[in-house]
Design an enzyme around this catalytic site. Structure first.
Site, PDB file in Angstrom:
ATOM      1  N   GLY A   1      -9.685   4.109   0.116  1.00 39.12           N
ATOM      2  CA  GLY A   1     -10.464   4.047  -1.122  1.00 39.12           C
ATOM      3  C   GLY A   1     -11.441   5.198  -1.241  1.00 39.12           C
ATOM      4  O   GLY A   1     -11.629   5.770  -2.322  1.00 39.12           O
TER       5      GLY A   1
ATOM      6  N   ARG B   1      -8.683   3.261  14.628  1.00 38.50           N
ATOM      7  CA  ARG B   1     -10.024   3.580  14.124  1.00 38.50           C
ATOM      8  C   ARG B   1     -11.047   3.679  15.251  1.00 38.50           C
ATOM      9  O   ARG B   1     -11.997   4.451  15.149  1.00 38.50           O
ATOM     10  CB  ARG B   1     -10.463   2.529  13.103  1.00 38.50           C
ATOM     11  CG  ARG B   1      -9.704   2.702  11.808  1.00 38.50           C
ATOM     12  CD  ARG B   1     -10.144   1.743  10.756  1.00 38.50           C
ATOM     13  NE  ARG B   1      -9.547   2.124   9.481  1.00 38.50           N
ATOM     14  CZ  ARG B   1      -9.483   1.349   8.425  1.00 38.50           C
ATOM     15  NH1 ARG B   1      -9.993   0.137   8.460  1.00 38.50           N
ATOM     16  NH2 ARG B   1      -8.924   1.772   7.312  1.00 38.50           N
TER      17      ARG B   1
ATOM     18  N   GLY C   1      -4.472   5.147   1.247  1.00 38.43           N
ATOM     19  CA  GLY C   1      -4.054   4.303   2.370  1.00 38.43           C
ATOM     20  C   GLY C   1      -2.553   4.228   2.539  1.00 38.43           C
ATOM     21  O   GLY C   1      -2.029   4.428   3.639  1.00 38.43           O
TER      22      GLY C   1
ATOM     23  N   LYS D   1       0.596   2.430  -9.775  1.00 37.37           N
ATOM     24  CA  LYS D   1       0.114   2.333 -11.149  1.00 37.37           C
ATOM     25  C   LYS D   1      -0.653   3.550 -11.649  1.00 37.37           C
ATOM     26  O   LYS D   1      -1.441   4.135 -10.916  1.00 37.37           O
ATOM     27  CB  LYS D   1      -0.804   1.129 -11.271  1.00 37.37           C
ATOM     28  CG  LYS D   1      -0.078  -0.171 -11.082  1.00 37.37           C
ATOM     29  CD  LYS D   1      -1.071  -1.293 -11.167  1.00 37.37           C
ATOM     30  CE  LYS D   1      -0.378  -2.652 -11.115  1.00 37.37           C
ATOM     31  NZ  LYS D   1      -1.368  -3.730 -11.093  1.00 37.37           N
TER      32      LYS D   1
HETATM   33  P1  ADP Z   1      -2.183   4.961  -2.060  1.00 32.17           P
HETATM   34  O1  ADP Z   1      -2.626   3.753  -1.255  1.00 32.17           O
HETATM   35  O2  ADP Z   1      -1.640   6.038  -1.175  1.00 32.17           O
HETATM   36  O3  ADP Z   1      -3.227   5.436  -3.001  1.00 32.17           O
HETATM   37  P2  ADP Z   1      -0.872   3.301  -4.013  1.00 32.17           P
HETATM   38  O4  ADP Z   1      -1.602   2.123  -3.494  1.00 32.17           O
HETATM   39  O5  ADP Z   1      -1.229   3.812  -5.342  1.00 32.17           O
HETATM   40  O6  ADP Z   1      -0.917   4.496  -2.940  1.00 32.17           O
HETATM   41  O7  ADP Z   1       0.688   2.966  -4.115  1.00 32.17           O
HETATM   42  C1  ADP Z   1       1.478   2.628  -3.023  1.00 32.17           C
HETATM   43  C2  ADP Z   1       2.548   1.653  -3.424  1.00 32.17           C
HETATM   44  O8  ADP Z   1       3.255   2.115  -4.551  1.00 32.17           O
HETATM   45  C3  ADP Z   1       3.556   1.440  -2.339  1.00 32.17           C
HETATM   46  O9  ADP Z   1       3.421   0.139  -1.840  1.00 32.17           O
HETATM   47  C4  ADP Z   1       4.898   1.646  -3.032  1.00 32.17           C
HETATM   48  O10 ADP Z   1       5.857   0.680  -2.694  1.00 32.17           O
HETATM   49  C5  ADP Z   1       4.530   1.522  -4.484  1.00 32.17           C
HETATM   50  N1  ADP Z   1       5.510   2.211  -5.351  1.00 32.17           N
HETATM   51  C6  ADP Z   1       5.890   3.495  -5.317  1.00 32.17           C
HETATM   52  N2  ADP Z   1       6.866   3.737  -6.208  1.00 32.17           N
HETATM   53  C7  ADP Z   1       7.108   2.585  -6.839  1.00 32.17           C
HETATM   54  C8  ADP Z   1       8.028   2.177  -7.848  1.00 32.17           C
HETATM   55  N3  ADP Z   1       8.876   3.047  -8.377  1.00 32.17           N
HETATM   56  N4  ADP Z   1       8.021   0.885  -8.231  1.00 32.17           N
HETATM   57  C9  ADP Z   1       7.173   0.018  -7.681  1.00 32.17           C
HETATM   58  N5  ADP Z   1       6.279   0.317  -6.724  1.00 32.17           N
HETATM   59  C10 ADP Z   1       6.247   1.590  -6.301  1.00 32.17           C
HETATM   60 MG    MG Z   2      -2.832   1.672  -1.816  1.00 35.48          MG
END
Ligand code: ADP
Ligand code: MG
Length: 419
Positions: free
Chosen positions: A399, A40, A376, A223
């Site tokens: 975020g 960063r 992230g 989620k």
């Molecule tokens: P971002 O930060 O890119 O927005 P998220 O925080 O929504 O992404 O999700 C990332 C997490 O989702 C990762 O830590 C990954 O391990 C988890 N993940 C992806 N697929 C699954 C799954 N099938 N079951 C449980 N966790 C999952």
């Molecule tokens: Mg995340």
């Protein structure tokens, strides 16, 4: 929201005192407090260097972590942990979140001294800002040491603004927060963007307001509930939406599928069904997994098998998209004009369940489409898998990029002068 904002190139900065909001919220070693990645700080260099080269006096500021700005808030946090609070313990907790190590690293990277202030708007900062000469840089202490920062207190914003003649925001990672240093100061100073925010607005803003089509959105992660706003907004603008990751199981269950022990948000099944219907009504192609790699435990060395989507046996959980789904998704991005990717396709942190995420990253690296990574963990996945330099843009704000994709107005962007 208007993404066409004035930048440092649109104003005269020579001889001016410039308050520059950076994102120096660097990861630190838990015990020693040492900076574990200077990414960063490096990312902030182009704007800083430009301002210094143009003869501005730069007053940089940033937050770092979540310090307790008052003894009372520290005592409350300690009490929650069942611990006693002492004045000394509070001071130590603040010391750990001082920006002094950032000043040192920044100085090494710039090859010139960085003057460090002992406070944010206190006597030391005021005196050092007043004495600052063109071509010099001062770093204020952690903005969150001031309790008014996160409350967007006008008195704090005014005090920060009073040290400068121009406000430049380059902390994209913090633009979704209406804090004193990210938005409040713009009430009292002309406000423009630095190069980091400029690029985010150009690429992300362009993809959302005037995308090169077809626009394909790939959504994954853990989620559904954390991505509602993103799905809603992208349904309005995308040509196709591809669903993977943990959220796919809520969609599968909503269609009557068996998902075993997979991540499931039962409360969001109705919503998922509605989204499927809405996509059909709008003519947006919605792709869901056709197969899945499931495991007998949530562990890197779990036993695994590939099954059809919606046919996960009891006791098993889906941790990645399956090989047929990989083929389907990769061909869907091949002829895209723009791809926005948010959320890994599986638990990529476990190598055995990273194949889906890796295959999508590889497909993105090969397409001629504009490829944008927001979120992230998605950015981390792309970097970890070695595809970072093959993407058009990896957003620097986790975020913030999500709220951007949700189509929300970002206070730290809205406060900048329109072009
Ligand atoms: P971002 O930060 O890119 O927005 P998220 O925080 O929504 O992404 O999700 C990332 C997490 O989702 C990762 O830590 C990954 O391990 C988890 N993940 C992806 N697929 C699954 C799954 N099938 N079951 C449980 N966790 C999952
Ligand atoms: Mg995340």
């Amino acid at each position: 929201m208007n993404y066409n904002k004035k930048t440092v190139r649109d104003v005269d900065v020579a001889g001016k005192k410039v308050l520059l909001r950076c994102d120096f919220n660097v990861p630190q070693d838990k015990d020693t407090g040492a900076i574990t990645s200077d990414k960063r700080i490096v990312a902030a260099l182009p704007t800083i260097q430009y301002l210094l080269d143009q003869g501005a006096a730069v007053i940089a500021c940033s937050h770092l972590g979540k310090p307790a700005a008052t003894f009372e808030s520290y005592a409350k946090k300690q009490a929650e942990k069942g611990k006693e609070a002492t004045e000394e313990g509070w001071k130590k907790s603040l010391q750990k979140l001082s920006l002094a190590p950032v000043a040192q690293r920044l100085s090494e990277l710039l090859g010139k001294p960085v003057i460090m202030a002992a406070d944010v708007v206190g006597p030391d900062a005021q005196a050092k800002a007043a004495a600052l000469q063109p071509g010099q840089i001062l770093l204020l202490e952690n903005t969150r040491f001031e309790k008014g920062e996160t409350k967007n207190d006008p008195a704090l914003a005014r005090a920060m603004a009073s040290m400068a003649e121009l406000y430049v925001s380059d902390a994209f990672g913090a633009v979704h927060r209406a804090h004193a240093s990210t938005a409040g100061v713009a009430e009292y100073l002309p406000a423009v963007s630095g190069f980091l925010i400029q690029k985010e607005l150009e690429v992300l803003g362009g993809a959302i307001s005037n995308p090169k089509r077809p626009l394909v959105a790939i959504l994954g992660g853990s989620k559904v509930s954390s991505k509602i706003g993103v799905i809603n907004n992208l349904l309005e603008i995308a040509d196709s939406i591809i669903i993977g990751g943990g959220m796919a199981y809520t969609f599968a269950a909503a269609q009557g599928g068996k998902v075993g022990e997979s991540l499931l948000e039962a409360d969001w099944m109705d919503y998922s069904r509605e989204m499927i219907e809405k996509a059909a009504a709008k003519g947006v192609k919605l792709l869901l997994p056709v197969d899945t790699v499931c495991a007998d435990a949530f562990a890197p060395d779990a036993k695994s098998q590939v099954v059809k989507a919606g046919e996960i046996p009891d006791g098993w959980q889906g941790l990645d998209i399956g090989p047929e789904t990989v083929k389907l998704y990769c061909s869907a991005v091949a002829d895209a004009g723009t791809v926005i990717w948010n959320g890994p396709m599986g638990v990529f942190e476990f190598p055995a369940f990273a194949k889906g995420t890796e295959a999508v990253a590889e497909a993105l690296s090969k397409t001629d489409a504009i490829t944008i990574i927001g979120g992230g963990d998605s950015a981390a996945a792309v970097e970890q898998l070695g595809y970072a330099d093959k993407m058009t843009h990896i957003s620097t704000g986790g975020g913030a990029s999500l709220e951007f994709l949700e189509g929300k107005e970002l206070p730290g962007v809205a406060c900048l002068l329109d072009k």
